[in-house]
Every structure is written in structure tokens, then in C-alpha cells.
Design a protein around this motif. Structure first.
Motif, PDB file in Angstrom:
ATOM      1  N   GLU A  24    -121.051 -43.188  10.306  1.00  0.00           N
ATOM      2  CA  GLU A  24    -121.688 -43.217   8.913  1.00  0.00           C
ATOM      3  C   GLU A  24    -122.497 -44.681   8.915  1.00  0.00           C
ATOM      4  N   CYS A  25    -121.703 -45.762   9.142  1.00  0.00           N
ATOM      5  CA  CYS A  25    -122.166 -46.966   8.939  1.00  0.00           C
ATOM      6  C   CYS A  25    -123.332 -47.438   9.954  1.00  0.00           C
ATOM      7  N   GLU A  26    -123.492 -46.662  11.145  1.00  0.00           N
ATOM      8  CA  GLU A  26    -124.341 -46.959  11.991  1.00  0.00           C
ATOM      9  C   GLU A  26    -125.762 -46.373  11.503  1.00  0.00           C
ATOM     10  N   LEU A  27    -125.690 -45.399  10.579  1.00  0.00           N
ATOM     11  CA  LEU A  27    -127.018 -44.891  10.149  1.00  0.00           C
ATOM     12  C   LEU A  27    -127.560 -45.527   8.628  1.00  0.00           C
ATOM     13  N   ARG A  28    -127.166 -46.634   8.378  1.00  0.00           N
ATOM     14  CA  ARG A  28    -127.609 -47.391   7.425  1.00  0.00           C
ATOM     15  C   ARG A  28    -129.093 -47.707   7.659  1.00  0.00           C
ATOM     16  N   PRO A  29    -130.069 -47.942   6.921  1.00  0.00           N
ATOM     17  CA  PRO A  29    -131.456 -48.117   6.972  1.00  0.00           C
ATOM     18  C   PRO A  29    -131.734 -49.253   8.024  1.00  0.00           C
ATOM     19  N   SER A  30    -130.848 -50.440   8.017  1.00  0.00           N
ATOM     20  CA  SER A  30    -131.047 -51.465   8.939  1.00  0.00           C
ATOM     21  C   SER A  30    -130.690 -51.249  10.338  1.00  0.00           C
ATOM     22  N   ARG A  31    -129.886 -50.369  10.599  1.00  0.00           N
ATOM     23  CA  ARG A  31    -129.606 -50.044  11.899  1.00  0.00           C
ATOM     24  C   ARG A  31    -130.010 -48.544  12.250  1.00  0.00           C
ATOM     25  N   ARG A  32    -130.758 -47.657  11.408  1.00  0.00           N
ATOM     26  CA  ARG A  32    -130.896 -46.183  11.833  1.00  0.00           C
ATOM     27  C   ARG A  32    -131.774 -45.885  13.009  1.00  0.00           C
ATOM     28  N   GLU A  33    -132.851 -46.521  13.084  1.00  0.00           N
ATOM     29  CA  GLU A  33    -133.731 -46.319  14.301  1.00  0.00           C
ATOM     30  C   GLU A  33    -133.096 -46.534  15.567  1.00  0.00           C
ATOM     31  N   GLU A  34    -132.422 -47.787  15.731  1.00  0.00           N
ATOM     32  CA  GLU A  34    -131.610 -48.183  16.732  1.00  0.00           C
ATOM     33  C   GLU A  34    -130.658 -47.376  17.306  1.00  0.00           C
ATOM     34  N   THR A  35    -129.816 -46.705  16.203  1.00  0.00           N
ATOM     35  CA  THR A  35    -128.949 -45.816  16.458  1.00  0.00           C
ATOM     36  C   THR A  35    -129.489 -44.385  16.955  1.00  0.00           C
ATOM     37  N   LEU A  36    -130.609 -43.895  16.403  1.00  0.00           N
ATOM     38  CA  LEU A  36    -130.959 -42.700  16.963  1.00  0.00           C
ATOM     39  C   LEU A  36    -131.758 -42.839  18.145  1.00  0.00           C
ATOM     40  N   GLU A  37    -132.329 -43.937  18.345  1.00  0.00           N
ATOM     41  CA  GLU A  37    -133.101 -44.155  19.990  1.00  0.00           C
ATOM     42  C   GLU A  37    -131.756 -44.232  20.911  1.00  0.00           C
ATOM     43  N   SER A  38    -130.720 -45.059  20.620  1.00  0.00           N
ATOM     44  CA  SER A  38    -129.657 -45.093  21.413  1.00  0.00           C
ATOM     45  C   SER A  38    -129.061 -43.819  21.756  1.00  0.00           C
ATOM     46  N   LEU A  39    -128.987 -42.756  20.739  1.00  0.00           N
ATOM     47  CA  LEU A  39    -128.501 -41.542  20.802  1.00  0.00           C
ATOM     48  C   LEU A  39    -129.176 -40.742  21.731  1.00  0.00           C
ATOM     49  N   ALA A  40    -130.580 -40.959  21.377  1.00  0.00           N
ATOM     50  CA  ALA A  40    -131.496 -40.078  22.339  1.00  0.00           C
ATOM     51  C   ALA A  40    -131.452 -40.447  23.824  1.00  0.00           C
ATOM     52  N   PHE A  41    -131.425 -42.000  24.132  1.00  0.00           N
ATOM     53  CA  PHE A  41    -131.213 -42.482  25.612  1.00  0.00           C
ATOM     54  C   PHE A  41    -130.047 -41.713  26.193  1.00  0.00           C
ATOM     55  N   THR A  42    -128.803 -41.809  25.460  1.00  0.00           N
ATOM     56  CA  THR A  42    -127.604 -41.374  25.944  1.00  0.00           C
ATOM     57  C   THR A  42    -127.684 -39.876  26.204  1.00  0.00           C
ATOM     58  N   LEU A  43    -128.443 -39.017  25.211  1.00  0.00           N
ATOM     59  CA  LEU A  43    -128.494 -37.500  25.786  1.00  0.00           C
ATOM     60  C   LEU A  43    -129.237 -37.490  26.810  1.00  0.00           C
ATOM     61  N   ASN A  44    -130.304 -38.144  27.136  1.00  0.00           N
ATOM     62  CA  ASN A  44    -131.315 -37.926  27.921  1.00  0.00           C
ATOM     63  C   ASN A  44    -130.493 -38.418  29.503  1.00  0.00           C
ATOM     64  N   HIS A  45    -129.885 -39.489  29.528  1.00  0.00           N
ATOM     65  CA  HIS A  45    -129.040 -40.122  30.506  1.00  0.00           C
ATOM     66  C   HIS A  45    -127.945 -38.949  30.910  1.00  0.00           C
TER      67      HIS A  45
END
Length: 176
Positions: free
Chosen positions: A129-150
Motif C-alpha cells: 500500500e505504501c508503494e502506491l502513495r502519489p509520490s511513488r505511484r507511477e514508479e511502482t506501476l512502471e516497475s510492475l509492468a516491467f516485471t510482468l514483461n520480463h
């Protein structure tokens, strides 16, 4: 000592949702926007993961920091299973033994469910939950997309590169 009556406490605890939480909705919208398709709370898989991406053989758990033990360092003295984590939440001072035991049980259950999923061939990703705060949200979602593609590329790549044999007769598709 709890400052609420048992009825008030019961009403508060009953209002806490386990599905369609705000952090889960953020992850769902972020993945959908990036082109990922998923199923929700798959009943046949251990732990009923929040998101299941069959194409990627991946389960995503969107965990609340308090309920799943993403706690501060000071908790380590109370129980072995509650390890140090981020500075995102603390155990309440009232009824502390109950909360420590509950969080420990939740963490053990999470580990067991992810172990069973791994045995079944599923990849497990936990988003806090803390990784989805507005300051880190886009970075977390991009990292998640990268991990799924990997994961997808790793699971679907050829283990041996295709080699053409030089000495074998080749077939012609059309006449010369």
C-alpha cells in the motif's frame, strides 16, 4: 485500554473491506491502462489473489501495510515473525499482544499461500500500500509492468536457439 465499546469496535472492523480497496483499484487501473488483462480474486487458487494474469502465470497481491506486517523496526522486539520494514505503520498500543499475533498469523498465511502458488508454477508479486502513495505511484506501476514483461519473455523464450542444418536438403515452396 480500548476507548471504543465492543459494539463500536465491531462496527469499525466490519467496515474494513478485503476486495476493491483503493490500493487495489490503483493497481488495476494502472495495469489496464498499460494493456494488461487480468481476472479478479480467482477462487481456485490458494489465497484468492487480488489479480491473476494467466498469460503471465502471475498472481498479484495488493497488501495493506498494517494487515500484512509491513511494519516498523520497533516491532521486532515483540515477535520473531514481524520483521523490519518500511516506516509506513505501527502496531496499536491497545491490545498489542492480539495485534502482534494477528499480524504474525497473516504473514505466515501469506508465505504459505505464495509457496503453494510457486509449487503450482505461478509467479507471485506483492505490491504494498505504501508503494502506491502519489509520490511513488507511477514508479511502482512502471516497475510492475516491467516485471510482468520480463516474466513473460523469460517464460516464453526459446531455451535453445533454432539452428538450420547445413547438410540437410531444403524444400522449395514454389517452382523456380
Amino acid at each position: 485500554m480500548d476507548h471504543l465499546t465492543p459494539q463500536q469496535r465491531h462496527k469499525n472492523m466490519a467496515a474494513i473491506r478485503s476486495k476493491n480497496t483503493r490500493p487495489e483499484m490503483i493497481v488495476r487501473k494502472g495495469l489496464w491502462k498499460r494493456g494488461f488483462r487480468y481476472r479478479l480474486n480467482h477462487r481456485r487458487l490458494p489465497g484468492h489473489p487480488d489479480l491473476v494474469l494467466r498469460r503471465y502465470r502471475t498472481c498479484i497481491f495488493v497488501n495493506g501495510c498494517f494487515w500484512h506486517g509491513h511494519l516498523t523496526k520497533s516491532v521486532m522486539h515483540d515477535a520473531q515473525c514481524v520483521t523490519e520494514g518500511s516506516e509506513c505503520c505501527k502496531i496499536p498500543k491497545t491490545n498489542r499482544d492480539f495485534w502482534v499475533a494477528k499480524i504474525c498469523r497473516n504473514k505466515e498465511r501469506d508465505k504459505e499461500e505464495q509457496r503453494r502458488l510457486a509449487e503450482m508454477g505461478w509467479h507471485c508479486i506483492t505490491v504494498w500500500e505504501c508503494e502506491l502513495r502519489p509520490s511513488r505511484r507511477e514508479e511502482t506501476l512502471e516497475s510492475l509492468a516491467f516485471t510482468l514483461n520480463h516474466i513473460y519473455l523469460q517464460d516464453h523464450s526459446l531455451h535453445k536457439p533454432y539452428e538450420v542444418q547445413e547438410d540437410t536438403e531444403t524444400w522449395m515452396v514454389a517452382e523456380e
